[in-house]
Design an enzyme around this catalytic site. Structure first.
Site, PDB file in Angstrom:
ATOM      1  N   LYS A  93       0.859  -1.178   0.000  1.00 61.33           N
ATOM      2  CA  LYS A  93       0.000   0.000   0.000  1.00 61.33           C
ATOM      3  C   LYS A  93       0.897   1.229   0.000  1.00 61.33           C
ATOM      4  O   LYS A  93       1.612   1.479   0.965  1.00 61.33           O
ATOM      5  CB  LYS A  93      -0.923   0.024   1.218  1.00 61.33           C
ATOM      6  N   LYS A 144      -7.507  -3.204   2.927  1.00 61.36           N
ATOM      7  CA  LYS A 144      -6.220  -2.642   3.332  1.00 61.36           C
ATOM      8  C   LYS A 144      -5.827  -3.222   4.686  1.00 61.36           C
ATOM      9  O   LYS A 144      -6.667  -3.425   5.565  1.00 61.36           O
ATOM     10  CB  LYS A 144      -6.267  -1.113   3.386  1.00 61.36           C
ATOM     11  N   ARG A 160     -16.737   1.780  -2.111  1.00 55.87           N
ATOM     12  CA  ARG A 160     -16.034   0.932  -1.152  1.00 55.87           C
ATOM     13  C   ARG A 160     -16.551  -0.505  -1.252  1.00 55.87           C
ATOM     14  O   ARG A 160     -17.743  -0.733  -1.319  1.00 55.87           O
ATOM     15  CB  ARG A 160     -16.229   1.479   0.266  1.00 55.87           C
ATOM     16  N   PHE A 216      -1.749   0.387 -10.306  1.00 60.36           N
ATOM     17  CA  PHE A 216      -2.232  -0.858  -9.699  1.00 60.36           C
ATOM     18  C   PHE A 216      -3.507  -1.390 -10.330  1.00 60.36           C
ATOM     19  O   PHE A 216      -4.068  -2.389  -9.870  1.00 60.36           O
ATOM     20  CB  PHE A 216      -2.427  -0.717  -8.191  1.00 60.36           C
TER      21      PHE A 216
END
Length: 282
Positions: free
Chosen positions: A43, A191, A185, A115
């Site tokens: 991340k 994460k 979301r 990504f």
């Protein structure tokens, strides 16, 4: 025939049809998942950069004014990534990419960490292979395909997190291999950090006491649930003398919740969005 062309354009470039682009956002990791179903990557703590095929946008749809050399060779496809410099250098990146007039020497230190090459038809595993191939063909030193890998169990994932964090990384991202792109979301994107973090709006400041007399003592913030609480730790003396403004969105870290829903041991990390750039709600 014209209708078919319009539909195809919508599928290929949905990001261009709205002031606020389609953005996939992560939820927090839970050890109840089967990690073998996910691809894992670092991340990167930077600023989200969405390339529409012709324009570089922030997560909220604001143009990012990069130098021409930074974008002129980017492909005519939708890419998603993070504008990044080095680990632990978020404030520098935020300062660079929010300038209306780009400073060339600063942008020379920025990398575009790709990504995803989003569409609504292919799984993330397929898209990860596609964006890697695209970035390799670009052969630009400042455009980098983020490495994706698989781990076999939660303990290996935990050990991997420890290794990355020990070397200065913010954490890890897990992306479900079979997942199609979804705006907003989603638990297809998770994460994982050594602590949890979230954003809150500053609604008031309190005065400091003792050694902080004449400075800010704490922020009073509000989270989306409507709960308000104080954050009094995590600030440097300079941040106490020049505190966030009312209306700013700040990022704080915490360790779970109290039985009243208040983040436990909340500590200030940084201003994420100044009041004049506060994004629309997800």
């Amino acid at each position: 025939m014209i209708f078919k062309i319009i539909v195809l354009l919508c599928l290929s470039f949905p990001i261009m049809l709205s002031a606020k682009p389609d953005v996939q956002l992560a939820k927090h990791y839970s050890d109840r998942i089967d990690v073998r179903d996910f691809l894992v990557s670092e991340k990167y703590d930077g600023v989200r950069g969405i390339w529409t095929g012709s324009t570089l946008l922030s997560r909220t749809g604001k143009p990012i004014h990069a130098p021409a050399w930074f974008t002129e060779k980017l492909p005519n496809i939708w890419l998603d990534g993070e504008l990044f410099s080095t680990r632990g250098n978020f404030q520098f990146v935020a300062s660079v990419v929010t300038k209306n007039t780009p400073i060339d020497s600063e942008w020379r230190l920025i990398r575009y960490m790709v990504f995803d090459a989003p569409d609504f038809e292919h799984s993330f595993l397929e898209r990860s292979q596609r964006y890697t191939r695209i970035v390799e063909q670009l052969d630009l030193p400042f455009v980098i395909a983020i490495k994706q890998f698989t781990v076999m169990d939660n303990q290996i994932l935990s050990d991997t997190l420890d290794d990355y964090v020990a070397n200065g990384a913010e954490g890890l991202i897990l992306h479900r291999k079979t997942a199609l792109f979804k705006n907003g979301r989603t638990d297809n994107l998770l994460k994982l950090k050594p602590f949890m973090d979230a954003e809150a709006r500053v609604v008031a400041l309190t005065k400091g006491e003792g050694k902080y007399t004449g400075m800010m003592g704490a922020l009073v913030v509000e989270i989306p649930s409507g709960i308000r609480f104080k954050i009094g730790t995590g600030f440097s003396d300079n941040e106490r003398m020049n505190p966030p403004n009312i209306g700013d969105i700040i990022t704080y870290k915490y360790h779970g919740y109290t039985n009243k829903g208040i983040p436990r041991f909340a500590s200030f990390m940084r201003v994420r969005y100044p009041v004049d750039t506060v994004p629309l709600k997800d």
